[in-house]
Structure formats: structure tokens, C-alpha cells
Scaffold this motif. Structure first.
Motif, PDB file in Angstrom:
ATOM      1  N   LEU A  54      17.228  -5.424  -3.424  1.00 21.80           N
ATOM      2  CA  LEU A  54      15.852  -4.873  -4.122  1.00 21.80           C
ATOM      3  C   LEU A  54      14.631  -5.025  -3.194  1.00 21.80           C
ATOM      4  O   LEU A  54      13.980  -4.073  -2.955  1.00 21.80           O
ATOM      5  CB  LEU A  54      15.603  -5.913  -5.353  1.00 21.80           C
ATOM      6  N   ASP A  55      14.529  -6.035  -2.314  1.00 23.89           N
ATOM      7  CA  ASP A  55      13.706  -6.322  -1.470  1.00 23.89           C
ATOM      8  C   ASP A  55      13.409  -4.904  -0.422  1.00 23.89           C
ATOM      9  O   ASP A  55      12.489  -4.368  -0.138  1.00 23.89           O
ATOM     10  CB  ASP A  55      13.852  -7.654  -0.802  1.00 23.89           C
ATOM     11  N   ARG A  59      10.618  -2.350   0.121  1.00 24.10           N
ATOM     12  CA  ARG A  59      10.007  -2.267   1.077  1.00 24.10           C
ATOM     13  C   ARG A  59       9.945  -1.098   1.645  1.00 24.10           C
ATOM     14  O   ARG A  59       8.864  -0.351   2.368  1.00 24.10           O
ATOM     15  CB  ARG A  59      10.419  -3.509   2.257  1.00 24.10           C
ATOM     16  N   ALA A  60      11.276  -0.351   1.665  1.00 29.60           N
ATOM     17  CA  ALA A  60      11.201   0.816   2.239  1.00 29.60           C
ATOM     18  C   ALA A  60      10.371   1.981   1.401  1.00 29.60           C
ATOM     19  O   ALA A  60       9.681   2.686   2.076  1.00 29.60           O
ATOM     20  CB  ALA A  60      12.782   1.325   2.144  1.00 29.60           C
ATOM     21  N   LEU A  61      10.378   1.759   0.246  1.00 32.34           N
ATOM     22  CA  LEU A  61       9.588   2.855  -0.559  1.00 32.34           C
ATOM     23  C   LEU A  61       8.162   2.667  -0.105  1.00 32.34           C
ATOM     24  O   LEU A  61       7.304   3.753  -0.108  1.00 32.34           O
ATOM     25  CB  LEU A  61       9.895   2.515  -2.243  1.00 32.34           C
ATOM     26  N   SER A  62       7.548   1.502  -0.019  1.00 35.17           N
ATOM     27  CA  SER A  62       6.300   1.119   0.313  1.00 35.17           C
ATOM     28  C   SER A  62       5.957   1.616   1.873  1.00 35.17           C
ATOM     29  O   SER A  62       4.588   1.923   2.134  1.00 35.17           O
ATOM     30  CB  SER A  62       6.042  -0.342   0.134  1.00 35.17           C
ATOM     31  N   MET A  63       7.028   1.793   2.557  1.00 33.94           N
ATOM     32  CA  MET A  63       6.615   2.492   3.968  1.00 33.94           C
ATOM     33  C   MET A  63       6.401   3.894   3.959  1.00 33.94           C
ATOM     34  O   MET A  63       5.979   4.334   5.036  1.00 33.94           O
ATOM     35  CB  MET A  63       7.692   1.919   4.884  1.00 33.94           C
ATOM     36  N   THR A  64       6.977   4.485   2.938  1.00 37.18           N
ATOM     37  CA  THR A  64       6.955   6.080   2.986  1.00 37.18           C
ATOM     38  C   THR A  64       6.242   6.685   1.952  1.00 37.18           C
ATOM     39  O   THR A  64       6.032   7.925   1.678  1.00 37.18           O
ATOM     40  CB  THR A  64       8.401   6.532   2.821  1.00 37.18           C
ATOM     41  N   SER A  65       5.529   5.919   0.992  1.00 38.19           N
ATOM     42  CA  SER A  65       4.868   6.192  -0.188  1.00 38.19           C
ATOM     43  C   SER A  65       3.763   5.285  -0.751  1.00 38.19           C
ATOM     44  O   SER A  65       3.651   4.354  -0.203  1.00 38.19           O
ATOM     45  CB  SER A  65       5.775   6.278  -1.422  1.00 38.19           C
ATOM     46  N   ASP A  67       1.040   3.593  -3.394  1.00 37.85           N
ATOM     47  CA  ASP A  67       1.357   2.673  -4.559  1.00 37.85           C
ATOM     48  C   ASP A  67       1.874   3.407  -5.953  1.00 37.85           C
ATOM     49  O   ASP A  67       2.642   3.067  -6.407  1.00 37.85           O
ATOM     50  CB  ASP A  67       0.086   1.882  -4.708  1.00 37.85           C
ATOM     51  N   GLU A  68       0.971   4.323  -6.054  1.00 40.55           N
ATOM     52  CA  GLU A  68       1.325   5.254  -7.280  1.00 40.55           C
ATOM     53  C   GLU A  68       2.775   5.806  -7.234  1.00 40.55           C
ATOM     54  O   GLU A  68       3.468   5.834  -8.168  1.00 40.55           O
ATOM     55  CB  GLU A  68       0.331   6.193  -7.571  1.00 40.55           C
ATOM     56  N   THR A  69       3.227   6.372  -6.220  1.00 36.66           N
ATOM     57  CA  THR A  69       4.676   7.000  -6.004  1.00 36.66           C
ATOM     58  C   THR A  69       5.620   5.712  -6.020  1.00 36.66           C
ATOM     59  O   THR A  69       6.830   5.916  -6.685  1.00 36.66           O
ATOM     60  CB  THR A  69       4.617   7.590  -4.627  1.00 36.66           C
ATOM     61  N   VAL A  70       5.376   4.586  -5.376  1.00 38.24           N
ATOM     62  CA  VAL A  70       6.169   3.461  -5.260  1.00 38.24           C
ATOM     63  C   VAL A  70       6.538   3.148  -6.965  1.00 38.24           C
ATOM     64  O   VAL A  70       7.676   2.752  -7.390  1.00 38.24           O
ATOM     65  CB  VAL A  70       5.631   2.343  -4.558  1.00 38.24           C
ATOM     66  N   ALA A  75       9.766   2.039 -11.223  1.00 39.45           N
ATOM     67  CA  ALA A  75       9.935   1.894 -12.607  1.00 39.45           C
ATOM     68  C   ALA A  75      11.605   2.050 -13.216  1.00 39.45           C
ATOM     69  O   ALA A  75      11.941   1.301 -14.023  1.00 39.45           O
ATOM     70  CB  ALA A  75       9.070   2.797 -13.366  1.00 39.45           C
ATOM     71  N   PRO A  76      12.086   3.268 -12.771  1.00 42.80           N
ATOM     72  CA  PRO A  76      13.548   3.390 -13.529  1.00 42.80           C
ATOM     73  C   PRO A  76      14.588   2.381 -12.603  1.00 42.80           C
ATOM     74  O   PRO A  76      15.389   2.027 -13.393  1.00 42.80           O
ATOM     75  CB  PRO A  76      13.941   4.913 -12.772  1.00 42.80           C
ATOM     76  N   VAL A  77      14.359   2.145 -11.540  1.00 41.92           N
ATOM     77  CA  VAL A  77      15.035   0.880 -10.997  1.00 41.92           C
ATOM     78  C   VAL A  77      15.020  -0.464 -11.957  1.00 41.92           C
ATOM     79  O   VAL A  77      16.176  -0.799 -12.317  1.00 41.92           O
ATOM     80  CB  VAL A  77      14.842   0.583  -9.702  1.00 41.92           C
ATOM     81  N   PHE A  78      13.642  -0.850 -12.165  1.00 39.69           N
ATOM     82  CA  PHE A  78      13.497  -2.013 -13.125  1.00 39.69           C
ATOM     83  C   PHE A  78      14.049  -1.725 -14.545  1.00 39.69           C
ATOM     84  O   PHE A  78      14.798  -2.552 -15.173  1.00 39.69           O
ATOM     85  CB  PHE A  78      12.293  -2.539 -13.070  1.00 39.69           C
TER      86      PHE A  78
END
Length: 97
Positions: A54-55, A59-65, A67-70, A75-78
Motif C-alpha cells: 500500500l505504501d 507513494r508512486a501515485l503521489s509522485m505522478t499526480s 493530491d486531487e488525482t491521488v 478511493a477505489p483502492v480503500f
């Protein structure tokens, strides 16, 4: 951040703080909180083997997107984690079928 309502308090991560502040006792949310805690703090407080994965994903999402996109992508992951552990709890198993 220091001094904010929703953040790390004591040994709790922000997710745990939110659950405590709102008196949420849903065991599924607390199972997810254990995973988030380990992903965030890595203090081995909980046995959460899902935490490193999960980490990396978050982290990978936050490197490419931004905050709104992350938030939109995670959300669907959670939601999926919630459903997975809800079914596990109902079935009394570690893995729902």
C-alpha cells in the motif's frame, strides 16, 4: 503537522486519530487503520503484511499526480480493501472467496 486536529497523536497515525475522534468502532475500518499505520509509521505495532505494498502504491501515485488525482485514484483502492476485509470478517476467514 504539529498542532492540527487530524494528524499523528501519540502513537497513532492520522487514520487512527480520525477513527478515535469520531468514535468509529467498525472492526473493518480498524483493520485498514492497522495497514495504514504500518505503511505510514513502519513501527511494527501491527502485523500488517499489506502495508509495504500500500505504501508503494500511494507513494508512486503521489509522485505522478496532484493530491486531487491521488484521492480520486486511491478511493477505489480503500473501498476495495473495506469490502475485502468486510467479507473476511463475515466469513470468519483470512481471505474471502
Amino acid at each position: 503537522m504539529r498542532g492540527v486536529d487530524y494528524g499523528h497523536h501519540g502513537a497513532d497515525c492520522t487514520f487512527e486519530t480520525i477513527l478515535r475522534r469520531h468514535d468509529l468502532d467498525d472492526p473493518v475500518l480498524w483493520r485498514i487503520a492497522a495497514i495504514v499505520h504500518e505503511a505510514d509509521l513502519e513501527d511494527e505495532r501491527y502485523d500488517a503484511p499489506e502495508a509495504p505494498g500500500l505504501d508503494v502504491v500511494l507513494r508512486a501515485l503521489s509522485m505522478t499526480s496532484d493530491d486531487e488525482t491521488v484521492l480520486a485514484l486511491s478511493a477505489p483502492v480503500f473501498d476495495g480493501l473495506y469490502e475485502y476485509y468486510r467479507r473476511s470478517l463475515i466469513l470468519g476467514t483470512d481471505t474471502p472467496t
